[in-house]
Write a protein that holds these residues in place. Sequence first.
Motif, short mmCIF file in Angstrom:
data_model
loop_
_atom_site.label_atom_id
_atom_site.label_comp_id
_atom_site.label_asym_id
_atom_site.label_seq_id
_atom_site.Cartn_x
_atom_site.Cartn_y
_atom_site.Cartn_z
N LEU A 133 -3.33 -1.45 13.10
CA LEU A 133 -2.70 -1.79 11.81
C LEU A 133 -2.89 -0.70 10.78
O LEU A 133 -1.98 -0.39 9.98
CB LEU A 133 -3.31 -3.11 11.32
N ALA A 134 -4.06 -0.06 10.76
CA ALA A 134 -4.34 0.98 9.77
C ALA A 134 -3.35 2.14 9.85
O ALA A 134 -2.99 2.73 8.84
CB ALA A 134 -5.76 1.52 9.97
N GLU A 135 -2.90 2.44 11.07
CA GLU A 135 -2.00 3.58 11.24
C GLU A 135 -0.59 3.27 10.74
O GLU A 135 0.13 4.17 10.32
CB GLU A 135 -2.01 4.01 12.71
N ILE A 136 -0.23 2.01 10.77
CA ILE A 136 1.06 1.62 10.17
C ILE A 136 0.95 1.66 8.66
O ILE A 136 1.83 2.17 7.96
CB ILE A 136 1.47 0.21 10.66
N ALA A 162 3.73 7.03 5.77
CA ALA A 162 4.51 7.16 4.53
C ALA A 162 5.66 8.13 4.77
O ALA A 162 5.67 8.88 5.75
CB ALA A 162 3.64 7.64 3.38
N GLU A 163 6.63 8.10 3.87
CA GLU A 163 7.79 8.99 3.99
C GLU A 163 7.36 10.44 3.81
O GLU A 163 6.48 10.74 3.03
CB GLU A 163 8.85 8.61 2.97
N VAL A 217 0.82 -1.22 0.00
CA VAL A 217 0.00 0.00 0.00
C VAL A 217 0.85 1.26 0.00
O VAL A 217 0.34 2.37 0.20
CB VAL A 217 -0.96 0.00 1.20
N GLY A 218 2.17 1.09 -0.18
CA GLY A 218 3.05 2.25 -0.23
C GLY A 218 3.42 2.81 1.12
O GLY A 218 3.77 3.99 1.24
N ALA A 219 3.38 1.97 2.14
CA ALA A 219 3.66 2.44 3.51
C ALA A 219 5.15 2.39 3.82
O ALA A 219 5.90 1.59 3.25
CB ALA A 219 2.90 1.59 4.51
N VAL A 270 5.48 -3.45 3.97
CA VAL A 270 5.79 -2.09 4.45
C VAL A 270 7.29 -1.87 4.41
O VAL A 270 8.07 -2.66 4.96
CB VAL A 270 5.25 -1.89 5.88
N ARG A 271 7.72 -0.80 3.79
CA ARG A 271 9.14 -0.50 3.68
C ARG A 271 9.70 -0.06 5.04
O ARG A 271 9.05 0.68 5.77
CB ARG A 271 9.39 0.61 2.65
N GLY A 272 10.90 -0.54 5.36
CA GLY A 272 11.59 -0.13 6.58
C GLY A 272 11.18 -0.88 7.83
O GLY A 272 11.83 -0.76 8.87
#
Length: 242
Positions: free
Chosen positions: A234-237, A241-242, A126-128, A159-161
């Motif tokens: 979970l939604a908040e993670i 985004a960067e 999702v681009g997170a 999720v990246r990172g």
Amino acid sequence: MRIALFVTCFNDTLYPSTGKAVVTLLERLGHEVVFPAEQTCCGQMHYNTGYDRECGPLVRDFVKTCKPFDAIVVPSASCAGMVRENHVRVARAVGDRDLAEETDRLAPRVHELTELLVDVLGVEDVGAYFPHRVTYHPTCHSLRALRVGDRPLRLLRAVRGIDLVELPDAAECCGFGGTFALKNPDVSAAMGADKVARIRQTGAEVVCAADNSCLAHIGGLLSRLRTGVRPLHLAEILAAAE
């Protein structure tokens, strides 16, 4: 897709940031999200304590409020389960055949957040971006009622990172259980203590789940022990985004 956000009364009252995160996430994915202002409670508290007739007006309100939409997203596995599994039972209990038929037709459009993302929208990345050590607690309703399986984990792994670590004995209940925690406080606290001990074993900075009710219970114990571990929906993670 035009999606209605049924935020749930628990989130609306105590965790509004979760509802905002759902909107941020779905709009980032290109969907229109509407918050029907007439929405109330799903009726889970009433139903679980035997007040079927008092629950009836809430079921009617849900149908009236949500039926115009392509999909309804619920950032709570327990409330999504209530709508999908028990609204039709309430309608039958109060003797309203038309309402029972309407709840049956509406139920397939009601989705817990991870179900909507993975099954309906067909997306896992999702681009997170969330550069923290995280462990995931599968709540009882998500695990046993909705059977969301590994959908939350598939979303988290993309999720990246993130440093996603497995929670030992993850399937064990945290001890909240709605009114169970009120009627059996000692047992509830003992179960919660076991869950917190497992969370601390992971060395995680954040524990996430699909239900803020369970996170409130876990978070209270984590706070009292001054662990520094944050409970986060979970939604908040996924909205980060960067």
